[in-house]
Structures are given as C-alpha cells and as structure tokens.
Design a protein around this motif. Structure first.
Motif, PDB file in Angstrom:
ATOM      1  N   MET A 240     185.351 110.653  21.076  1.00  0.00           N
ATOM      2  CA  MET A 240     186.042 111.895  21.405  1.00  0.00           C
ATOM      3  C   MET A 240     185.030 113.026  21.525  1.00  0.00           C
ATOM      4  N   LYS A 241     185.147 113.801  22.593  1.00  0.00           N
ATOM      5  CA  LYS A 241     184.242 114.925  22.844  1.00  0.00           C
ATOM      6  C   LYS A 241     185.071 116.203  22.963  1.00  0.00           C
ATOM      7  N   HIS A 242     184.527 117.282  22.439  1.00  0.00           N
ATOM      8  CA  HIS A 242     185.133 118.612  22.549  1.00  0.00           C
ATOM      9  C   HIS A 242     184.026 119.562  22.990  1.00  0.00           C
ATOM     10  N   VAL A 243     184.257 120.243  24.110  1.00  0.00           N
ATOM     11  CA  VAL A 243     183.267 121.176  24.633  1.00  0.00           C
ATOM     12  C   VAL A 243     183.926 122.544  24.727  1.00  0.00           C
ATOM     13  N   THR A 244     183.291 123.547  24.117  1.00  0.00           N
ATOM     14  CA  THR A 244     183.791 124.912  24.178  1.00  0.00           C
ATOM     15  C   THR A 244     182.969 125.700  25.179  1.00  0.00           C
ATOM     16  N   ILE A 245     183.666 126.368  26.097  1.00  0.00           N
ATOM     17  CA  ILE A 245     182.991 127.137  27.138  1.00  0.00           C
ATOM     18  C   ILE A 245     183.499 128.572  27.059  1.00  0.00           C
ATOM     19  N   LYS A 246     182.597 129.495  26.733  1.00  0.00           N
ATOM     20  CA  LYS A 246     182.964 130.909  26.649  1.00  0.00           C
ATOM     21  C   LYS A 246     182.085 131.795  27.515  1.00  0.00           C
ATOM     22  N   SER A 247     181.131 131.197  28.207  1.00  0.00           N
ATOM     23  CA  SER A 247     180.227 131.972  29.051  1.00  0.00           C
ATOM     24  C   SER A 247     179.685 131.070  30.148  1.00  0.00           C
ATOM     25  N   MET A 248     179.066 131.675  31.143  1.00  0.00           N
ATOM     26  CA  MET A 248     178.478 130.887  32.224  1.00  0.00           C
ATOM     27  C   MET A 248     177.328 130.019  31.716  1.00  0.00           C
ATOM     28  N   GLN A 249     176.630 130.481  30.692  1.00  0.00           N
ATOM     29  CA  GLN A 249     175.554 129.664  30.122  1.00  0.00           C
ATOM     30  C   GLN A 249     176.147 128.380  29.529  1.00  0.00           C
ATOM     31  N   LYS A 250     177.262 128.515  28.824  1.00  0.00           N
ATOM     32  CA  LYS A 250     177.932 127.343  28.259  1.00  0.00           C
ATOM     33  C   LYS A 250     178.539 126.476  29.355  1.00  0.00           C
ATOM     34  N   PHE A 251     178.900 127.098  30.486  1.00  0.00           N
ATOM     35  CA  PHE A 251     179.443 126.329  31.601  1.00  0.00           C
ATOM     36  C   PHE A 251     178.421 125.325  32.112  1.00  0.00           C
ATOM     37  N   GLU A 252     177.158 125.725  32.157  1.00  0.00           N
ATOM     38  CA  GLU A 252     176.108 124.814  32.608  1.00  0.00           C
ATOM     39  C   GLU A 252     176.026 123.589  31.690  1.00  0.00           C
ATOM     40  N   GLU A 253     176.141 123.803  30.383  1.00  0.00           N
ATOM     41  CA  GLU A 253     176.136 122.694  29.423  1.00  0.00           C
ATOM     42  C   GLU A 253     177.363 121.805  29.619  1.00  0.00           C
ATOM     43  N   PHE A 254     178.519 122.449  29.836  1.00  0.00           N
ATOM     44  CA  PHE A 254     179.759 121.722  30.084  1.00  0.00           C
ATOM     45  C   PHE A 254     179.619 120.852  31.334  1.00  0.00           C
ATOM     46  N   TYR A 255     179.078 121.411  32.398  1.00  0.00           N
ATOM     47  CA  TYR A 255     178.928 120.688  33.654  1.00  0.00           C
ATOM     48  C   TYR A 255     178.057 119.446  33.459  1.00  0.00           C
ATOM     49  N   ALA A 256     176.974 119.598  32.727  1.00  0.00           N
ATOM     50  CA  ALA A 256     176.094 118.459  32.456  1.00  0.00           C
ATOM     51  C   ALA A 256     176.828 117.379  31.665  1.00  0.00           C
ATOM     52  N   CYS A 257     177.654 117.802  30.730  1.00  0.00           N
ATOM     53  CA  CYS A 257     178.428 116.870  29.907  1.00  0.00           C
ATOM     54  C   CYS A 257     179.467 116.130  30.757  1.00  0.00           C
ATOM     55  N   ILE A 258     180.130 116.860  31.644  1.00  0.00           N
ATOM     56  CA  ILE A 258     181.164 116.279  32.493  1.00  0.00           C
ATOM     57  C   ILE A 258     180.569 115.267  33.477  1.00  0.00           C
ATOM     58  N   CYS A 259     179.354 115.482  33.882  1.00  0.00           N
ATOM     59  CA  CYS A 259     178.698 114.538  34.807  1.00  0.00           C
ATOM     60  C   CYS A 259     178.511 113.165  34.183  1.00  0.00           C
ATOM     61  N   ASP A 260     178.527 113.092  32.857  1.00  0.00           N
ATOM     62  CA  ASP A 260     178.318 111.834  32.150  1.00  0.00           C
ATOM     63  C   ASP A 260     179.610 111.188  31.648  1.00  0.00           C
ATOM     64  N   VAL A 261     180.775 111.696  32.063  1.00  0.00           N
ATOM     65  CA  VAL A 261     182.052 111.149  31.603  1.00  0.00           C
ATOM     66  C   VAL A 261     182.198 109.711  32.083  1.00  0.00           C
ATOM     67  N   ILE A 262     182.637 108.858  31.167  1.00  0.00           N
ATOM     68  CA  ILE A 262     182.901 107.457  31.489  1.00  0.00           C
ATOM     69  C   ILE A 262     184.395 107.214  31.319  1.00  0.00           C
ATOM     70  N   PHE A 263     185.049 106.814  32.394  1.00  0.00           N
ATOM     71  CA  PHE A 263     186.470 106.486  32.347  1.00  0.00           C
ATOM     72  C   PHE A 263     186.633 105.053  31.871  1.00  0.00           C
ATOM     73  N   SER A 264     187.744 104.773  31.156  1.00  0.00           N
ATOM     74  CA  SER A 264     187.956 103.450  30.591  1.00  0.00           C
ATOM     75  C   SER A 264     189.450 103.099  30.637  1.00  0.00           C
ATOM     76  N   PRO A 265     189.783 101.832  30.888  1.00  0.00           N
ATOM     77  CA  PRO A 265     191.193 101.439  30.911  1.00  0.00           C
ATOM     78  C   PRO A 265     191.836 101.411  29.522  1.00  0.00           C
ATOM     79  N   ASP A 266     191.036 101.533  28.471  1.00  0.00           N
ATOM     80  CA  ASP A 266     191.548 101.429  27.101  1.00  0.00           C
ATOM     81  C   ASP A 266     191.982 102.752  26.488  1.00  0.00           C
TER      82      ASP A 266
END
Length: 118
Positions: free
Chosen positions: A57-83
């Motif tokens: 489980m991942k939780h990402v808090t975005i309150k600024s554009m600087q944090k948005f860049e971190e969020f974007y990098a995190c989202i690029c690594d999302v792995i979808f799973s049937p489970d």
C-alpha cells in the motif's frame, strides 16, 4: 492564508483482463485521468492524498508542484495486479478515517462490487 479542503483519491490498481489489449488501455486511461486531476487540485492549493496498492500500500501526499514531481515519478512505477481487492482497501481507508476525513474519490476502470456507502 485561506484553509482549503483536502482530497483523497484511491486509485484502483486491479488488472482487469488477461490480455494486454484488454488491460493496457484501461490502465493507461486511469493514469492519464489521475495526473490532470491531481494537477487541478494542486494548482488551487488543495492538498491531495493518493492511495494505491502497488507491491504494498502506498500513500502519496501532494501539496505543491515540487511534491507533484515526486508523485509523478511514483505513479510511473505503478504495477497493476489481478489480485487487488479495491473494496477491501476502500473499507480499510474509511475505517481509519485517514489521511483526510472529507472527500474520498475512487478512480477505477470497473465498477466496484460493493456499494460505496457501506
């Protein structure tokens, strides 16, 4: 400064379909909807918490554009799973009342089986 509401977005990372031509367009659409939605809130000084399951489980808090860049990098690594069980994850989030108690949006490509209010 004026205090704004916070938004919590639960991203459904369940893989729907067995063949790549079934699941890939859905997964791509979810992410391409999530990114501008988060940008919309961040540009209006509204804090966003994005929760999703991707090898834990991942939780990402975005309150600024600087944090948005971190969020974007995190989202690029999302792995979808049937489970993934989006209803169980939603129930756990609602049970704890965290991180925000105001607005919870569920972004998914399929209708969750359980009713949202229960």
């Amino acid at each position: 400064s004026e205090e704004h509401s916070n938004i919590h977005i639960l991203l459904d990372t369940k893989r729907y379909g067995k063949e790549f031509w079934e699941y890939l367009p859905r997964e791509d659409e979810l992410l391409t909807r999530l990114i501008p939605l988060v940008l919309y809130f961040v540009n209006r000084n509204i804090g966003v918490e994005v929760s999703f399951y991707s090898q834990g489980m991942k939780h990402v808090t975005i309150k600024s554009m600087q944090k948005f860049e971190e969020f974007y990098a995190c989202i690029c690594d999302v792995i979808f799973s049937p489970d993934i069980d989006i209803n169980a994850i939603r129930a756990d989030i609602l049970k704890t009342g965290q991180p925000y108690e105001t607005n919870l949006f569920i972004l998914c490509s399929e209708e969750p089986e359980a009713e949202v209010g229960k």
